[in-house]
Design a protein around this motif. Structure first.
Motif, PDB file in Angstrom:
ATOM      1  N   CYS A  88       0.844  -1.190   0.000  1.00 21.80           N
ATOM      2  CA  CYS A  88       0.000   0.000   0.000  1.00 21.80           C
ATOM      3  C   CYS A  88       0.879   1.239   0.000  1.00 21.80           C
ATOM      4  O   CYS A  88       1.839   1.315   0.770  1.00 21.80           O
ATOM      5  CB  CYS A  88      -0.848   0.070   1.272  1.00 21.80           C
ATOM      6  N   ASP A  89       0.538   2.201  -0.845  1.00 19.06           N
ATOM      7  CA  ASP A  89       1.227   3.488  -0.762  1.00 19.06           C
ATOM      8  C   ASP A  89       0.194   4.578  -0.531  1.00 19.06           C
ATOM      9  O   ASP A  89      -1.003   4.356  -0.656  1.00 19.06           O
ATOM     10  CB  ASP A  89       2.090   3.750  -2.013  1.00 19.06           C
ATOM     11  N   ARG A  90       0.672   5.763  -0.169  1.00 23.86           N
ATOM     12  CA  ARG A  90      -0.240   6.874   0.115  1.00 23.86           C
ATOM     13  C   ARG A  90      -0.144   7.965  -0.944  1.00 23.86           C
ATOM     14  O   ARG A  90      -0.531   9.090  -0.712  1.00 23.86           O
ATOM     15  CB  ARG A  90       0.086   7.464   1.484  1.00 23.86           C
ATOM     16  N   GLY A  91       0.410   7.600  -2.087  1.00 23.94           N
ATOM     17  CA  GLY A  91       0.639   8.612  -3.117  1.00 23.94           C
ATOM     18  C   GLY A  91      -0.597   8.913  -3.943  1.00 23.94           C
ATOM     19  O   GLY A  91      -1.553   8.144  -3.950  1.00 23.94           O
ATOM     20  N   PRO A  92      -0.576  10.042  -4.657  1.00 28.91           N
ATOM     21  CA  PRO A  92      -1.705  10.397  -5.502  1.00 28.91           C
ATOM     22  C   PRO A  92      -1.789   9.503  -6.731  1.00 28.91           C
ATOM     23  O   PRO A  92      -2.865   9.067  -7.121  1.00 28.91           O
ATOM     24  CB  PRO A  92      -1.416  11.847  -5.903  1.00 28.91           C
ATOM     25  N   GLY A  93      -0.641   9.192  -7.324  1.00 28.79           N
ATOM     26  CA  GLY A  93      -0.629   8.342  -8.512  1.00 28.79           C
ATOM     27  C   GLY A  93      -1.259   9.037  -9.700  1.00 28.79           C
ATOM     28  O   GLY A  93      -1.953  10.037  -9.547  1.00 28.79           O
ATOM     29  N   PRO A  94      -1.007   8.521 -10.908  1.00 29.78           N
ATOM     30  CA  PRO A  94      -1.623   9.124 -12.092  1.00 29.78           C
ATOM     31  C   PRO A  94      -3.116   8.816 -12.110  1.00 29.78           C
ATOM     32  O   PRO A  94      -3.565   7.861 -11.511  1.00 29.78           O
ATOM     33  CB  PRO A  94      -0.903   8.440 -13.250  1.00 29.78           C
TER      34      PRO A  94
END
Length: 150
Positions: A88-94
């Protein structure tokens, strides 16, 4: 002396025992990542071991590319019947990072790899933001399946 390509071919295939080193490389590349392991690690067949390792590797590559170096967690859960991997990451992502569409995010290959071993893969955005990849690999009867496929 060997050239690099030859070394790559001769290098042993990575296994789940090398997960800590994999995370270390991701940290060196600028991804803040933490490993949480629960349960008792078990020996796996070479194919399943490699498949599990590659799921984590692809997921971390994904997080590096798309999360904007957001905090990422790798959960490895060993049980008597399954090996569960959750990244799991907390990034916005494309914006196009919703499912398998969007091309070479490694998710299609990851899904196929998991399916070979009778597992299931879930990918998608997290409610609080970020992205989650979860693979569940059955450990029961996996040796029988490997033998049958050989």
């Amino acid at each position: 002396h060997h050239d690099d390509a030859e070394d790559a071919v001769l290098a042993p295939q990575p296994t789940m025992r090398e997960i800590a080193a994999l995370l270390e490389r991701a940290r060196d590349a600028g991804l803040p990542v933490e490993l949480h392991q629960t349960g008792e690690p078990r020996p796996l067949s070479a194919g399943l071991d490699l498949a599990a390792f590659r799921v984590v590797q692809e997921a971390l590559t994904n997080a590096l590319k798309y999360s904007g170096h957001a905090p990422t967690e790798v959960h490895v859960r060993w049980s008597a019947r399954t090996l569960e991997l959750e990244i799991c990451d907390r990034g916005p992502g494309p914006r196009d990072r919703i499912g398998d569409e969007g091309g070479g995010h490694g998710l299609v290959g990851m899904r196929e790899r998991v399916r070979i071993y009778g597992g299931e893969l879930e990918t998608g955005r997290r409610r609080g933001g970020g992205f989650r990849i979860r693979a569940k690999l059955p450990l029961v009867g996996e040796h029988a399946r490997v033998e049958a496929a050989a």
